[in-house]
Design a protein around this motif. Sequence first.
Motif, PDB file in Angstrom:
ATOM      1  N   SER A  23       0.820  -1.202   0.000  1.00  0.00           N
ATOM      2  CA  SER A  23       0.000   0.000   0.000  1.00  0.00           C
ATOM      3  C   SER A  23       0.860   1.260   0.000  1.00  0.00           C
ATOM      4  O   SER A  23       0.718   2.112  -0.869  1.00  0.00           O
ATOM      5  CB  SER A  23      -0.940   0.014   1.217  1.00  0.00           C
ATOM      6  N   VAL A  24       1.759   1.363   0.960  1.00  0.00           N
ATOM      7  CA  VAL A  24       2.557   2.592   1.099  1.00  0.00           C
ATOM      8  C   VAL A  24       3.463   2.814  -0.112  1.00  0.00           C
ATOM      9  O   VAL A  24       3.489   3.921  -0.684  1.00  0.00           O
ATOM     10  CB  VAL A  24       3.398   2.553   2.392  1.00  0.00           C
ATOM     11  N   TYR A  25       4.214   1.806  -0.504  1.00  0.00           N
ATOM     12  CA  TYR A  25       5.172   1.995  -1.601  1.00  0.00           C
ATOM     13  C   TYR A  25       4.494   2.395  -2.912  1.00  0.00           C
ATOM     14  O   TYR A  25       4.913   3.376  -3.553  1.00  0.00           O
ATOM     15  CB  TYR A  25       6.018   0.740  -1.789  1.00  0.00           C
ATOM     16  N   PRO A  26       3.415   1.704  -3.341  1.00  0.00           N
ATOM     17  CA  PRO A  26       2.729   2.154  -4.556  1.00  0.00           C
ATOM     18  C   PRO A  26       2.179   3.574  -4.433  1.00  0.00           C
ATOM     19  O   PRO A  26       2.229   4.347  -5.391  1.00  0.00           O
ATOM     20  CB  PRO A  26       1.593   1.128  -4.708  1.00  0.00           C
ATOM     21  N   ILE A  83       9.511   5.054   3.799  1.00  0.00           N
ATOM     22  CA  ILE A  83       9.789   4.683   5.192  1.00  0.00           C
ATOM     23  C   ILE A  83       9.008   5.582   6.143  1.00  0.00           C
ATOM     24  O   ILE A  83       8.383   5.105   7.105  1.00  0.00           O
ATOM     25  CB  ILE A  83      11.301   4.765   5.479  1.00  0.00           C
ATOM     26  N   GLU A  84       9.040   6.891   5.889  1.00  0.00           N
ATOM     27  CA  GLU A  84       8.317   7.822   6.760  1.00  0.00           C
ATOM     28  C   GLU A  84       6.822   7.529   6.744  1.00  0.00           C
ATOM     29  O   GLU A  84       6.178   7.470   7.805  1.00  0.00           O
ATOM     30  CB  GLU A  84       8.569   9.264   6.317  1.00  0.00           C
ATOM     31  N   HIS A  85       6.256   7.348   5.568  1.00  0.00           N
ATOM     32  CA  HIS A  85       4.839   7.047   5.420  1.00  0.00           C
ATOM     33  C   HIS A  85       4.487   5.765   6.166  1.00  0.00           C
ATOM     34  O   HIS A  85       3.482   5.701   6.891  1.00  0.00           O
ATOM     35  CB  HIS A  85       4.518   6.915   3.928  1.00  0.00           C
ATOM     36  N   THR A  90      12.302   8.220  -3.085  1.00  0.00           N
ATOM     37  CA  THR A  90      11.103   7.400  -2.907  1.00  0.00           C
ATOM     38  C   THR A  90      11.237   6.520  -1.675  1.00  0.00           C
ATOM     39  O   THR A  90      10.271   6.321  -0.931  1.00  0.00           O
ATOM     40  CB  THR A  90      10.873   6.526  -4.153  1.00  0.00           C
ATOM     41  N   LEU A  91      12.432   6.002  -1.450  1.00  0.00           N
ATOM     42  CA  LEU A  91      12.639   5.106  -0.318  1.00  0.00           C
ATOM     43  C   LEU A  91      12.430   5.828   1.016  1.00  0.00           C
ATOM     44  O   LEU A  91      11.730   5.336   1.902  1.00  0.00           O
ATOM     45  CB  LEU A  91      14.037   4.504  -0.358  1.00  0.00           C
TER      46      LEU A  91
END
Length: 208
Positions: free
Chosen positions: A114-117, A186-188, A181-182
């Motif tokens: 979810s977060v990464y996309p 991570i923060e998200h 993006t990384l």
Amino acid sequence: MQSIYYKGIEFFIIFIMLPISFAVRYDVRVKAVIGIVGFLYILFVLLKIERKKIKIGPNPNWKLFFRQTLVKLLGIMLATILFVWYTHKEDLFVVLLTKPKLWLFILFFYSVFSVYPQELIYRTFYFQRYQSLFKSNALFIFVNAIVFSLGHLFFGSTLVMVLTFLGGLLFAITYNKTQSTLLVTIEHAIYGCWLFTVGMGSMLGFPV
């Protein structure tokens, strides 16, 4: 490079029309197909047209990043513990304490799928693609937070809209600083996992 008009129409379809359409009742399979096709289109544009490489970022300052993230997290922790305590006291840390395996599974699934996309779409793609549409960087970031919130319209929750707008501001500022993006993923993931952990999962659409 497409014209500014093409990008404007593209922006409207991806970040305005699609999120609103997902909030309307119709076959979930159709929504899934539209979502997958849209995501594949975004990846194609990023990799083939914009020639964006998905990478860690230019010399990330990990120590500074985690120090700033920790400070923000402490504020979020205090505010959300008080919020859950006063509004749904019975939910405070409920999944962590009663369903630890489910808690671990959801943290992993949420962070990866979810977060990464979301960060590829709302930060990497948005920042790479639409900077030229805005003369003001502050407005560019503000609009990013608005469309990120709009992307959660299908939850039908004012609380979700407010939290995702505030989160969108934080993530947009982080990406604007780091171009990573990384790091923003991570923060998200940290903030989102905390909200689930503290007991706000049912309010935010997590399966609990």
